[in-house]
Design a protein around this motif. Structure first.
Motif: not given
Length: 349
Positions: A266-276
């Motif tokens: 619910e509401g706002w959510s966010s994240h950063v990610f690093v992938t390989s």
């Protein structure tokens, strides 16, 4: 809710309607808790910020994601044509799992050499190539494990309309056109059968506060479009992490396509990610050239690696993700290491 059932008709590529009683049964179960979704993804080397216009220069993908299904052949959330198709593709189904869903996607990818001004065949640079692809995908999940199988069918060559699309985009942006498209690979039907397995740690995402997770993957693909084995991983950190298997739009189960247990926060959510991702490449038609006809080709490198990073933001039915990817050189003599960006918009119905 019932609009989602109508959308699933497009996933089967057919016409008609799900019977009213089946639609109502579906709306009271899977559509309510795990609604279908639409994803639109744009890849472009200009988004990479390195002032490149070469290599994998542009791509677009439109994806339809089903709700969680009881099964692939009798679930009322799938239209009749989709159930019929799944009976004939039963060997691709992953078996008995706690959760499963289907995806259908349609996309185009364009590849060009570095020098856009030359009309002659540039023998020491990659071929001009365009691919038009349709994907059918099956995902299956047990707790923090996921299996995904995708069958890609399509065409590479002038019929994929690569020159026309790139010319239209460059006209709109006021950029110079690439002049060597008459040297592109010949028309050839292509296919690729892909299978990957993923695992996430920890098993439960922190959907109510700050948290992190890590997703590993391994698998491979076979076909005249591409044949390879690959492995890699992704690490995410942020607020109210989603209960899925990655945020990298280049992953087969990335960007809101894998089955979920709890839906979005619910509401706002966010994240950063690093992938390989690291790949042992046996065949890549965009570098090796046509399979059954003589065509331009280059000496590809057998081992290729990608590393990417990005950010994803979600609120309500919407999700936005922006990522940048750096790829190792794909063939001998490649002048620059490829850099490109990807932007994805997702909406549940």
């Amino acid at each position: 809710m019932k609009s989602g059932v109508g959308l699933l008709l497009l996933m089967a590529g057919g016409v008609g309607a799900v019977p009213a009683f089946a639609a109502e049964q579906c709306a009271q179960s899977a559509l309510r808790d795990h609604p279908p979704a639409i994803n639109i993804r744009i890849d472009n080397d200009m988004l990479g910020g390195a002032q490149q216009d070469q290599g994998y220069t542009n791509g677009a993908m439109f994806t339809l994601v089903s709700p969680n299904l009881q099964d692939y052949t009798d679930d009322p959330c799938l239209p009749r044509l989709a159930r019929w198709m799944n009976r004939h593709l039963e060997h691709l189904h992953p078996g008995e799992f706690q959760q499963q869903n289907m995806i259908f996607s349609f996309g185009q990818a364009l590849y060009t050499p570095t020098d856009n001004t030359r009309r002659d065949l540039i023998r020491d640079d990659r071929p001009y190539a365009a691919a038009l692809i349709v994907n059918f995908g099956y995902n299956a999940r047990n707790e923090n494990h996921l299996r995904t199988t995708q069958l890609a069918l399509g065409m590479i060559g002038p019929s994929a309309q690569g020159k026309q699309v790139q010319d239209a985009v460059h006209d709109a942006l006021g950029d110079d056109k690439f002049l060597g498209w008459h040297n592109q690979l010949h028309d050839e039907p292509v296919f690729k059968l892909l299978h990957e397995r993923m695992q996430r740690w920890p098993a439960e995402a922190n959907s109510s506060g700050w948290g992190w997770d890590a997703i590993s993957h391994w698998g491979g693909a076979i076909g005249n479009l591409a044949t390879y084995a690959n492995a890699g991983g992704e690490v995410r950190f942020g607020w109210k992490l989603p209960d899925d298997f990655g945020s990298s739009p280049m992953r087969p189960a990335g960007e809101n396509t894998a089955p979920t247990r709890h839906g979005r926060a619910e509401g706002w959510s966010s994240h950063v990610f690093v992938t390989s991702d690291a790949r042992w490449v046996v065949r890549d038609i965009t570098l090796d050239g046509n399979t059954f006809r003589s065509s331009h080709s280059v000496d590809k490198r057998s081992f290729v690696g990608d590393i990417g990073f990005g950010v994803a933001v979600m609120r309500g039915k919407w999700k936005f993700a922006l990522a940048r990817y750096h790829r190792s050189r794909e063939f001998d003599g490649q002048k620059e290491t490829p850099v490109f960006g990807s932007f994805t918009i997702s909406r549940t119905l």
